[in-house]
Design a protein around this motif. Sequence first.
Motif, PDB file in Angstrom:
ATOM      1  N   HIS A 127       0.850  -1.202   0.000  1.00 38.49           N
ATOM      2  CA  HIS A 127       0.000   0.000   0.000  1.00 38.49           C
ATOM      3  C   HIS A 127       0.875   1.238   0.000  1.00 38.49           C
ATOM      4  O   HIS A 127       2.026   1.192   0.387  1.00 38.49           O
ATOM      5  CB  HIS A 127      -0.882   0.026   1.258  1.00 38.49           C
ATOM      6  CG  HIS A 127      -2.070  -0.858   1.119  1.00 38.49           C
ATOM      7  ND1 HIS A 127      -3.255  -0.445   0.555  1.00 38.49           N
ATOM      8  CD2 HIS A 127      -2.260  -2.152   1.465  1.00 38.49           C
ATOM      9  CE1 HIS A 127      -4.110  -1.440   0.564  1.00 38.49           C
ATOM     10  NE2 HIS A 127      -3.511  -2.508   1.112  1.00 38.49           N
ATOM     11  N   ILE A 128       0.270   2.332  -0.423  1.00 42.29           N
ATOM     12  CA  ILE A 128       1.018   3.593  -0.358  1.00 42.29           C
ATOM     13  C   ILE A 128       0.839   4.169   1.039  1.00 42.29           C
ATOM     14  O   ILE A 128      -0.276   4.335   1.526  1.00 42.29           O
ATOM     15  CB  ILE A 128       0.531   4.574  -1.450  1.00 42.29           C
ATOM     16  CG1 ILE A 128       0.976   4.028  -2.825  1.00 42.29           C
ATOM     17  CG2 ILE A 128       1.082   5.978  -1.214  1.00 42.29           C
ATOM     18  CD1 ILE A 128       0.394   4.759  -4.006  1.00 42.29           C
ATOM     19  N   ASP A 129       1.968   4.397   1.684  1.00 41.93           N
ATOM     20  CA  ASP A 129       1.948   4.958   3.034  1.00 41.93           C
ATOM     21  C   ASP A 129       1.373   6.370   2.983  1.00 41.93           C
ATOM     22  O   ASP A 129       1.890   7.214   2.271  1.00 41.93           O
ATOM     23  CB  ASP A 129       3.392   4.958   3.574  1.00 41.93           C
ATOM     24  CG  ASP A 129       3.443   5.338   5.038  1.00 41.93           C
ATOM     25  OD1 ASP A 129       2.780   6.325   5.436  1.00 41.93           O
ATOM     26  OD2 ASP A 129       4.145   4.634   5.806  1.00 41.93           O
ATOM     27  N   GLN A 180       5.055   6.588  -0.004  1.00 38.67           N
ATOM     28  CA  GLN A 180       5.857   5.513  -0.600  1.00 38.67           C
ATOM     29  C   GLN A 180       5.125   4.176  -0.504  1.00 38.67           C
ATOM     30  O   GLN A 180       4.313   3.975   0.402  1.00 38.67           O
ATOM     31  CB  GLN A 180       7.196   5.399   0.129  1.00 38.67           C
ATOM     32  CG  GLN A 180       8.145   6.504  -0.248  1.00 38.67           C
ATOM     33  CD  GLN A 180       9.438   6.406   0.544  1.00 38.67           C
ATOM     34  OE1 GLN A 180       9.480   5.819   1.637  1.00 38.67           O
ATOM     35  NE2 GLN A 180      10.485   7.014   0.011  1.00 38.67           N
ATOM     36  N   LEU A 181       5.445   3.288  -1.450  1.00 43.62           N
ATOM     37  CA  LEU A 181       4.857   1.939  -1.455  1.00 43.62           C
ATOM     38  C   LEU A 181       5.438   1.151  -0.280  1.00 43.62           C
ATOM     39  O   LEU A 181       6.656   1.075  -0.136  1.00 43.62           O
ATOM     40  CB  LEU A 181       5.177   1.253  -2.778  1.00 43.62           C
ATOM     41  CG  LEU A 181       4.185   0.172  -3.235  1.00 43.62           C
ATOM     42  CD1 LEU A 181       2.786   0.731  -3.405  1.00 43.62           C
ATOM     43  CD2 LEU A 181       4.679  -0.469  -4.522  1.00 43.62           C
ATOM     44  N   LYS A 182       4.569   0.622   0.544  1.00 51.73           N
ATOM     45  CA  LYS A 182       5.022  -0.066   1.770  1.00 51.73           C
ATOM     46  C   LYS A 182       4.144  -1.272   2.039  1.00 51.73           C
ATOM     47  O   LYS A 182       2.948  -1.219   1.778  1.00 51.73           O
ATOM     48  CB  LYS A 182       4.900   0.905   2.947  1.00 51.73           C
ATOM     49  CG  LYS A 182       6.190   1.147   3.700  1.00 51.73           C
ATOM     50  CD  LYS A 182       5.952   2.050   4.878  1.00 51.73           C
ATOM     51  CE  LYS A 182       5.948   1.246   6.179  1.00 51.73           C
ATOM     52  NZ  LYS A 182       5.671   2.097   7.329  1.00 51.73           N
TER      53      LYS A 182
END
Length: 309
Positions: free
Chosen positions: A193-195, A200-202
């Motif tokens: 998911h995007i934080d 950022q993608l996390k």
Amino acid sequence: MKLNPVTIVVIPHRKEKPVWERSFSPGSFLILLSLLLILFGGGVFFAHFYFSHTYQTLKLKRLSEENEILKERLSQFQERVQELDLQLAEITQREKSLRVVADLPEISPQVREVGVGGEGGGAPDLLFFYDEETARQAKRINFDLEKFIRQAKLEKESIAEIWKSLKNKKYLLSHTPSVKPTIGYITRGFGMHIDPFTGQLKPHYGIDFAAKIGTPVWATADGRVGNIGWDKNGFGTYIEIDHRKGVQTYYAHLSKVEVRIGEEVKRGQLIGRVGNSGRSTGPHLHYEVRINGSPVNPRNYFLPENIAD
Ligand SMILES: [Zn+2]
């Protein structure tokens, strides 16, 4: 020495003259005496033979009657044995279905035969039977009983195994996360998911349930509270519950904790309240399921309610 002749006189009472009188030479007398003795001995012998024979005949008759009764009993006994056979067959049938429920492998017919069948290791011929049919019947009953004893032993062992398996199963079921930890709708699932804070993608290792602050949070399975604390990585107040070996659940962003470390909890028990602690964009519960420390998708642990107990 010369022996005198012997005279035998028969004198009736109240008579002056003997009625009968006879003289014998010693030799003749001895022969007569011997004959009398033989006659007497023979009489005794035949009398004994006659009475003993009568007694034996009577005894034989009684034994024969008794034998008839015993034969009848043997037949009744065989009927009971057949009844036992039917009952045991029913028990075996139930035991087989229970093995299915307990998730145990079927006992192969060969094993059942070894446990049950065979020639009974040669049942000893305990008695000599004059009547062959009776002998066969007695042998058959003996063989059947030996078979039933082995069959009952096998059933006993199998049922013990079933009991153990079901107990384990019950433990496994009650200690496996299987319900949702709170009410509320899912705002974020498991995966990348995007934080919202960094853009950022996390990876997201759990499921987020949006709910009002103070909404009850429940243990999703039986277990023991392993840890309670403050997560420095942004999850705020959390509770960790150890279920069975290697299975753990994690509840975070809590506003309140309702249990203590080491406490045994039951599935559905109130353990805390939804909050907004830590790095959170709004009141919600972050829920994780971990197997040997690695997070797995909790969605796989939301079972239909009728499966969980
Ligand atoms: Zn989360």
